[in-house]
Design a protein around this motif. Sequence first.
Motif, PDB file in Angstrom:
ATOM      1  N   ALA A  31      -5.212   2.609  -8.867  1.00 21.06           N
ATOM      2  CA  ALA A  31      -4.788   1.367  -8.526  1.00 21.06           C
ATOM      3  C   ALA A  31      -4.200   0.803  -9.724  1.00 21.06           C
ATOM      4  CB  ALA A  31      -6.060   0.406  -8.125  1.00 21.06           C
ATOM      5  N   VAL A  32      -4.960   1.057 -10.878  1.00 27.06           N
ATOM      6  CA  VAL A  32      -4.377   0.823 -12.204  1.00 27.06           C
ATOM      7  C   VAL A  32      -3.172   1.230 -12.630  1.00 27.06           C
ATOM      8  CG1 VAL A  32      -4.603   0.866 -14.654  1.00 27.06           C
ATOM      9  CG2 VAL A  32      -6.629  -0.109 -13.273  1.00 27.06           C
ATOM     10  N   ALA A  33      -3.092   2.613 -12.335  1.00 24.54           N
ATOM     11  CA  ALA A  33      -2.003   3.402 -12.753  1.00 24.54           C
ATOM     12  C   ALA A  33      -0.662   2.961 -11.600  1.00 24.54           C
ATOM     13  CB  ALA A  33      -1.741   4.769 -12.591  1.00 24.54           C
ATOM     14  N   ARG A  34      -1.038   2.363 -10.732  1.00 27.64           N
ATOM     15  CA  ARG A  34       0.209   1.932  -9.668  1.00 27.64           C
ATOM     16  C   ARG A  34       0.738   0.579 -10.036  1.00 27.64           C
ATOM     17  NH1 ARG A  34      -2.675   0.914  -4.351  1.00 27.64           N
ATOM     18  NH2 ARG A  34      -3.251  -0.939  -5.500  1.00 27.64           N
ATOM     19  N   GLU A  35      -0.095  -0.151 -10.832  1.00 33.85           N
ATOM     20  CA  GLU A  35       0.642  -1.296 -11.260  1.00 33.85           C
ATOM     21  C   GLU A  35       1.288  -1.133 -12.668  1.00 33.85           C
ATOM     22  OE1 GLU A  35       0.171  -4.324  -9.809  1.00 33.85           O
ATOM     23  OE2 GLU A  35      -0.627  -3.325  -8.227  1.00 33.85           O
ATOM     24  N   GLY A  36       1.413  -0.001 -13.310  1.00 35.02           N
ATOM     25  CA  GLY A  36       2.279   0.375 -14.241  1.00 35.02           C
ATOM     26  C   GLY A  36       1.439   0.527 -15.628  1.00 35.02           C
ATOM     27  N   GLY A  37       0.034   0.766 -15.566  1.00 35.56           N
ATOM     28  CA  GLY A  37      -0.905   0.975 -16.632  1.00 35.56           C
ATOM     29  C   GLY A  37      -1.501   2.237 -16.757  1.00 35.56           C
ATOM     30  N   ILE A  38      -2.526   2.621 -17.534  1.00 40.85           N
ATOM     31  CA  ILE A  38      -3.161   3.703 -17.662  1.00 40.85           C
ATOM     32  C   ILE A  38      -4.429   3.847 -16.912  1.00 40.85           C
ATOM     33  CG2 ILE A  38      -4.057   5.674 -19.319  1.00 40.85           C
ATOM     34  CD1 ILE A  38      -1.906   4.755 -21.185  1.00 40.85           C
ATOM     35  N   GLY A  39      -4.480   4.378 -15.934  1.00 39.29           N
ATOM     36  CA  GLY A  39      -5.794   4.470 -15.226  1.00 39.29           C
ATOM     37  C   GLY A  39      -6.875   5.515 -15.646  1.00 39.29           C
ATOM     38  N   THR A  40      -7.989   5.189 -15.838  1.00 40.16           N
ATOM     39  CA  THR A  40      -8.691   6.278 -16.462  1.00 40.16           C
ATOM     40  C   THR A  40      -9.995   6.604 -15.487  1.00 40.16           C
ATOM     41  OG1 THR A  40      -8.499   5.357 -18.555  1.00 40.16           O
ATOM     42  CG2 THR A  40     -10.170   6.782 -18.517  1.00 40.16           C
ATOM     43  N   ILE A  41     -10.445   8.084 -15.317  1.00 41.49           N
ATOM     44  CA  ILE A  41     -11.339   8.654 -14.540  1.00 41.49           C
ATOM     45  C   ILE A  41     -12.240   9.004 -15.542  1.00 41.49           C
ATOM     46  CG2 ILE A  41     -12.075  10.343 -12.867  1.00 41.49           C
ATOM     47  CD1 ILE A  41      -9.225  10.493 -12.047  1.00 41.49           C
ATOM     48  N   SER A  42     -13.452   8.498 -15.455  1.00 37.80           N
ATOM     49  CA  SER A  42     -14.578   9.001 -16.317  1.00 37.80           C
ATOM     50  C   SER A  42     -15.178  10.148 -15.799  1.00 37.80           C
ATOM     51  CB  SER A  42     -15.901   7.825 -16.402  1.00 37.80           C
ATOM     52  OG  SER A  42     -16.886   8.692 -17.009  1.00 37.80           O
TER      53      SER A  42
END
Length: 353
Positions: A31-42
Amino acid sequence: MSIMIGSKEISIPVIQGGMGVGVSLGNLAGAVAREGGIGTISMVDIGFKEPDFYTNKKESATRAFIKELNKAREISKGNGLIATNIMAALTDYKELVKTAVKAKVDAIVVGAGLPLDLPGLVETKDIMIAPIISSARALKLVVRNWMKKYDRTPDFVVLEGRDAGGHLGFKQEEIINESYSLESITKDVLSYLDELKNNIGRKIPLFVGGSFFDGNDLNMVQDWGATGIQIGTRFIATEECDVSKEFKELIVNAKEEDIVLLHSPVGMPARAIKTPLIEKMNKERIPSKRCINCLKTCNPKTTNFCISDALISSANGDIENGLFFSGSLAHRIKEITTVEEIFKEIKSQWRKR
């Protein structure tokens, strides 16, 4: 507008902080990546929902990570970037890095210890690598080591200040010492990165975290000279966050006095919301239910409590036995919202550089 991070690009300079166990998985990261940011999986105990977690830890982690990464990629619709966060203090740290490399994640971010050997584990330049640091001194040590042994520098750097949630790279006395203010540390790191630019011919992007909330914080760190911000706790109280409803409600209902410091088996101070578990462990030792040898720094015979047990309990919504990490500004969060709404707010406040 696009912002280049290494050879890749994002449209807004916001990293969603890696939050384990089970807090930031594929749904939130995507969801964060979809908004153009960097999404992170722990990747901390990422396989805890798998049926063979306690008997087949390595394979369950690999299986779970591939599942979450594929989910994140599908949700992101090709926007932003997907990173993974791995703790250097984990006993299976190297195996987890190799799993992430094989899966071709966009970036590997490592904290809870200095990842001096990370470039040796990530030989391809197609995957970005970044250390999480808390001082210019720590960054210098990492960079000098990487350049000398591997002829490589970080693709970006994450600086976490003393107000962050979870594990803190500070001594207890430094957390209350004003000379360790986030602005001061950020400017020290930026000064070193400017110096480094003269040697390597490029400016390494810097993302700053430490209980940030909105676009005003993004403007502030960019005024300091940083590239962007890392946000963790605020993303917990979103519909997309992978954690339990009880965890989200605990964040929303937290008061300022509920957010406390404790000493973690990782060997660092940590910040969390006060719950029955913290009150209990201040009075007595809580032995592990089933040690999985997760930390290099932990002796299960003497540790005050089992962090793996506690974080799995929190992910499952067990308020009585869970450990709920949180940044110092959690009390500002008043509702469960969506990742899209948070980004709309950030973008409406952000003065684009």
